[in-house]
Design an enzyme around this catalytic site. Structure first.
Site, short mmCIF file in Angstrom:
data_model
loop_
_atom_site.label_atom_id
_atom_site.label_comp_id
_atom_site.label_asym_id
_atom_site.label_seq_id
_atom_site.Cartn_x
_atom_site.Cartn_y
_atom_site.Cartn_z
N ASN A 78 0.88 -1.17 0.00
CA ASN A 78 0.00 0.00 0.00
C ASN A 78 0.92 1.22 0.00
O ASN A 78 1.43 1.62 1.05
CB ASN A 78 -0.91 -0.01 1.23
CG ASN A 78 -1.92 1.12 1.22
OD1 ASN A 78 -1.87 2.02 0.38
ND2 ASN A 78 -2.85 1.10 2.16
N ARG A 129 -2.17 -2.09 -3.77
CA ARG A 129 -3.46 -1.41 -3.60
C ARG A 129 -3.45 -0.15 -4.46
O ARG A 129 -2.54 0.67 -4.36
CB ARG A 129 -3.67 -1.03 -2.14
CG ARG A 129 -4.99 -0.28 -1.93
CD ARG A 129 -4.99 0.55 -0.67
NE ARG A 129 -6.24 1.30 -0.53
CZ ARG A 129 -6.37 2.40 0.20
NH1 ARG A 129 -5.34 2.89 0.86
NH2 ARG A 129 -7.53 3.01 0.28
N ASP A 187 -9.47 -0.18 -5.29
CA ASP A 187 -10.51 0.16 -4.31
C ASP A 187 -11.87 0.35 -4.96
O ASP A 187 -12.90 0.17 -4.31
CB ASP A 187 -10.14 1.47 -3.60
CG ASP A 187 -9.27 1.25 -2.38
OD1 ASP A 187 -8.64 0.18 -2.28
OD2 ASP A 187 -9.23 2.15 -1.52
N GLY A 201 -11.87 5.28 9.33
CA GLY A 201 -10.49 5.51 9.70
C GLY A 201 -10.19 6.98 9.48
O GLY A 201 -11.07 7.82 9.67
N ASN A 202 -8.96 7.32 9.07
CA ASN A 202 -8.71 8.71 8.70
C ASN A 202 -9.56 9.08 7.49
O ASN A 202 -10.05 10.20 7.37
CB ASN A 202 -7.23 8.93 8.40
CG ASN A 202 -6.89 10.39 8.27
OD1 ASN A 202 -7.24 11.20 9.12
ND2 ASN A 202 -6.23 10.76 7.19
N MET A 261 -8.90 10.60 16.46
CA MET A 261 -10.05 10.57 17.35
C MET A 261 -9.63 10.50 18.82
O MET A 261 -10.33 11.01 19.70
CB MET A 261 -10.97 9.40 16.99
CG MET A 261 -12.22 9.29 17.85
SD MET A 261 -13.27 10.78 17.84
CE MET A 261 -14.08 10.62 16.24
N MET A 305 -10.83 3.85 13.48
CA MET A 305 -11.82 4.35 14.43
C MET A 305 -12.98 3.38 14.57
O MET A 305 -13.50 3.18 15.67
CB MET A 305 -12.32 5.73 13.99
CG MET A 305 -11.37 6.85 14.29
SD MET A 305 -12.13 8.46 13.94
CE MET A 305 -11.40 8.84 12.36
N GLU A 316 -13.00 0.26 14.54
CA GLU A 316 -12.63 -0.87 15.39
C GLU A 316 -12.24 -0.46 16.80
O GLU A 316 -12.37 -1.25 17.74
CB GLU A 316 -11.46 -1.63 14.75
CG GLU A 316 -11.78 -2.28 13.41
CD GLU A 316 -10.54 -2.81 12.72
OE1 GLU A 316 -9.62 -3.26 13.44
OE2 GLU A 316 -10.48 -2.77 11.47
#
Length: 398
Positions: A8, A89, A146, A208-209, A284, A332, A334
């Site tokens: 990635n 990715r 993606d 996530g971000n 977060m 976030m 998870e």
């Protein structure tokens, strides 16, 4: 048996994971950060150990050389020829790539052309692909997009309500992103629920971000929150998510620091979201610390974040005409139980209820109560494993 690397690559980073296939055993993983900057950092984790080096890494080719040399230096592999495939990715595949493909010159050219759809992501991916092809030219390289998972969306869903010539001439449409993650957690949700994926209606929330929500009907994406680029959707770490497009020319007129549309888009991508509203951080954990301190900007950023996510989830209940489960995944999703609690707290009308003892940091699985009509699941995403699986599937089709 073979070894496969899942990659990635970002504009200044290269995250990787080495698998023994087809056993799907993780042999090592790591990340190279600050590529092109002084004091680049290379981290390698293997056999319960962690090795970190501070280096000057000028480009992705140097990063790949360091990665491969580290694999040999730390005894993870004995020679390069143990690696039989590399999977990359790629965020934006447009309409060209409806599934994963083996890389050739034409594929790489298209990925670079599609950078307009993911300017923060595709250039780094292309650099990573080019570096591996230069250093390991005889090894199969595979691109996993993606956007591929979202090519099942209907035309009335992916088209914007603007003159159709902008689609026919310039391919302006919704493409989505995070498809590999949404596909993986939907498959895992079906296993967890003990039901065929082809019978389920799921809402998957990759938080996530970057943040994206997807409506999954019988295993296929029927709608998703990211759009022409990954800037669309709910509020994110540094990205604004959806805004009124008329704001863009207005800001160019009003703010002398924003000289053109590119400046505004850069601000919306990199200086907005949780970070921009709070003035604190895109993380977060830092926002929640601000909540504890009654920081009004942290409170405001958090409330906008929760509000935007709830609205998308509610919208997709309508798209699916109900759902069997809501899945939280990514950083976030998870690991932020307060966020999950506050999102679900605004969706109880749909029949969702979570067990507070299960909705804690680090828990994975079904966090809903037995009475909950819609199950709420926390599932760790594993995009790297999906990439490795596609390499294994495609490497003999070169």
């Amino acid at each position: 048996m073979s070894k496969t690397i899942a990659i990635n690559a970002g504009s200044s980073s290269l995250k990787w994971q080495l698998y023994q296939m087809p056993e799907e055993e993780v042999l090592a993983q790591g990340i190279i950060e600050r590529i092109g900057l002084k004091d680049s950092i290379s981290t390698v984790k293997y056999d319960g150990k962690k090795e970190e080096q501070i280096l000057d890494i000028h480009d992705h080719t140097e990063a790949v050389k360091i990665l491969l040399n580290d694999l040999i230096h730390f005894g993870i592999i004995a020679a390069y020829d143990e690696i039989t495939g590399v999977g990359h990715r790629v965020v934006a595949g447009g309409e060209l790539f409806k599934e994963s493909v083996v890389v050739n010159d034409k594929v790489l050219e298209h990925i670079e052309e599609l950078s307009v759809l993911a300017p923060l992501h595709n250039p780094g991916a292309a650099a990573g692909i080019r570096a591996f092809r230069d250093i390991l030219p005889d090894i199969t390289s595979v691109c996993v997009f993606d956007t591929s998972f979202h090519t099942s969306m209907a035309k009335h869903t992916y088209l914007y309500p603007i003159p159709q010539k902008y689609y026919t001439d310039y391919k302006v449409r919704k493409y989505g992103a995070h498809g590999t993650s949404h596909k993986y957690v939907a498959q895992e949700a079906a296993k967890m629920l003990g039901r065929p994926l082809e019978e389920l209606k799921l809402i998957t929330a990759h938080i996530g971000n970057g943040v994206s929500i997807t409506a999954n009907y019988h295993g296929k994406s029927v709608d998703t929150s990211m759009g022409f680029t990954p800037l669309a959707g709910p509020m994110m770490g540094t990205r604004s998510g959806d805004i009124d497009p008329a704001i863009i020319p207005y800001l160019i007129e009003q703010d002398p620091e924003l000289k053109d549309a590119a400046d505004v888009v850069n601000m919306l991508n990199k200086k907005s979201g949780l970070s921009g509203v709070s003035g604190i951080s895109s993380d977060m954990r830092d926002i929640e610390a601000g909540l504890q301190e009654d920081n009004p900007d942290a409170v405001l950023a958090y409330n906008i974040f929760i509000d935007r996510i709830k609205k998308y989830i509610g919208q997709y209940f309508a798209v699916l005409n109900g759902a069997d489960a809501l899945v939280f995944t990514a950083g976030m999703g998870e690991n932020a139980p307060l966020m999950r609690q506050d999102v679900i707290g605004g969706l109880t009308w749909f029949g969702m209820d979570i067990d507070p003892e299960k909705n804690v940091f680090g828990y994975r699985g079904d966090i809903s109560t037995p009475e909950s009509k819609v199950k709420v699941l926390v599932i760790s995403t594993d995009e790297e494993l999906c990439i490795a699986r596609d390499v294994e599937r495609l490497k003999n089709t070169k």
